[in-house]
Design an enzyme around this catalytic site. Sequence first.
Site, PDB file in Angstrom:
ATOM      1  N   ASP A 271       0.870  -1.183   0.000  1.00 17.98           N
ATOM      2  CA  ASP A 271       0.000   0.000   0.000  1.00 17.98           C
ATOM      3  C   ASP A 271       0.902   1.226   0.000  1.00 17.98           C
ATOM      4  O   ASP A 271       1.989   1.180  -0.559  1.00 17.98           O
ATOM      5  CB  ASP A 271      -0.967  -0.032   1.186  1.00 17.98           C
ATOM      6  CG  ASP A 271      -2.275   0.710   0.911  1.00 17.98           C
ATOM      7  OD1 ASP A 271      -2.203   1.910   0.602  1.00 17.98           O
ATOM      8  OD2 ASP A 271      -3.354   0.103   0.996  1.00 17.98           O
TER       9      ASP A 271
ATOM     10  N   HIS B 121       1.718   2.103  -3.285  1.00 15.47           N
ATOM     11  CA  HIS B 121       0.740   2.960  -3.956  1.00 15.47           C
ATOM     12  C   HIS B 121       1.251   4.379  -4.126  1.00 15.47           C
ATOM     13  O   HIS B 121       0.777   5.109  -4.983  1.00 15.47           O
ATOM     14  CB  HIS B 121      -0.583   2.954  -3.195  1.00 15.47           C
ATOM     15  CG  HIS B 121      -1.266   1.619  -3.213  1.00 15.47           C
ATOM     16  ND1 HIS B 121      -2.477   1.387  -2.616  1.00 15.47           N
ATOM     17  CD2 HIS B 121      -0.908   0.431  -3.776  1.00 15.47           C
ATOM     18  CE1 HIS B 121      -2.833   0.124  -2.788  1.00 15.47           C
ATOM     19  NE2 HIS B 121      -1.896  -0.467  -3.492  1.00 15.47           N
TER      20      HIS B 121
END
Length: 600
Positions: free
Chosen positions: A395, A428
Amino acid sequence: MPYQPLQKTSARWALALVAISCSPLSWALQAPSRLQVPTLAYDDQQIILVWEKPLAHADIKDYRVYVNGTLLGSANGNNDQVSPAKPYIDHFYQQDRANFHHRIGIHSYTAQGLKPDTQYRFTVRSVDGSGKESADSAAVVQRTTKVPAVFDVTTYGAKGDGIHLDTLAIQSAIDACPVGGKVLLPKGTYKSGALYLKSNMTLEIAEGATLLGSERAEDYPLAGYIQYPYSSTVRPASLINALPRDPRQHQVFENIRIVGKGTIDGNGWKRNADVRDERGQALPFYLPSDNTRYLQDGVLAKAQVEQAVARGMNVKDAYGQMRSSLITLRNVKNVFYGGFTVLNPAYHGIMNLETENVVLANTTHKTYDANNGDGIEFANSKGAMVFNNFFDTGDDCVNFAAGTGADAVHQRPQEDAWIFNNYFRKGHGMVVAGSHTGAWIQNILAEDNVSDGTDAGLRMKSTHFMGGGARNVTFRDSAIRNTVKQAFIFTLDYNDPNAKLDYRRSTIAGQFKDIRVSDVSVENAQGAAIEVKGDGEHNAYHQGLVFERVRFSGPARARIDGLKDSRFDRVVFSETGVANPWQLSDSQGLTFNEVEPAPL
């Protein structure tokens, strides 16, 4: 003293450059400034130093560190020894045969092999390509600690065999540890449920040691924490915690260190086959999952979601709220994380909630592609340094949050952070502000970082009902390659499918303003080079974005919608394959100077 990034308006920046160019000493190599020892970044054997590079730093190739007037070593050479990011940074530049990328500078040093309870005086000098040195920086004086009392968990009954549950033994060592003491996990694999730290202690996971999270949901108390004061769900405890045992109580902690060359493994997901990275090194790859596949992919994640569903919670909320993070600290003043490796969290990696003065240095994060497997997150906190770390995450790599919706105005902002000399591989975003922006995220400086393969570089995300936003953010002197989605994104169009909207919506949209991006190279951005998404329907616009001396190579374009009063100077696109890489709509007050190709 927490690091506070120096923010300059465009006018002040210009005046500073004029002053330097007109000074009689303008050709003299400048010394670094603000030499300091980060919070708790020292013990009985070592002291870590960081400093700010001079404003005029183009000719600086290295820094030399002196202790008590004697040369100790160079920043680059020392970084080769202590930073897990440095081999990847070096490999990145070895591949840059066209000399396209901006060269970063290393501005930290770890002095090792020192004597306990001894005072040392340090200065630093800038060094140019010919070996010429600047004058000394201002000095910093630091004393190493006394040799701490050590509480070996094996003397409290820990087996370290990876089979028996060692929670009670480790917790007993923690409870027995006095002020200034150290709890040590020696070589071995220590399976454990939730552990609770206390003030004024060090937890050391030694080289060859692994703290392995139990795969059983019952080993993580459900009375863990609530994310924000107005949140409705009590989340389970993490593997390592500094939290009150009652999540509705307020408890303050201070002076916590988590260090060592060992590993903290959350045991969250099944491991897929390892992959070989760009240096030929093996990296773990965890099964990318979601709330429809957790039963087949999860280990601890599976057990915790199953337990919550059995209690009557719906799958979506159970998946989004009831998985344990690796580390969660709340209301802690002065934290140092150093040296260890993070693997496989069931949820997030390292969570810092309402903390002050947190340092993350020389750590390795291998959580790709564990769902929600962030690197480190700060929420409503003040003072952070993140340097010399390797991130390969499922993430966001470094994330900042500040509350959700209308009630976030009663919380303190997320502010004052310095992120430098890190390598970002997967994730991300390298540096991420949002999506929880309600109380504002502000005063962030990210510089001298390298990325190859993240979804985005600087990622800013919010919604029209979140409130707050991010402001006074500087992203500079960095090199980026192979972004999957956007090199830079500022959006109000963010949606988290697992988010629980347990807060009052704000009538004010999030906003990103006073953001400066300068001296950055971006190679082969696959999505957008720059993407700006306001929300004209709710009269929500971003403003005050400044891009200076930023160059893009590859097919990506700039898509800008909903932006006001912003400036683009010497922004260059090459090899785009199109005559006009700029797509502009619903924006006003934009100026373009020496932009190639220029907007049509």
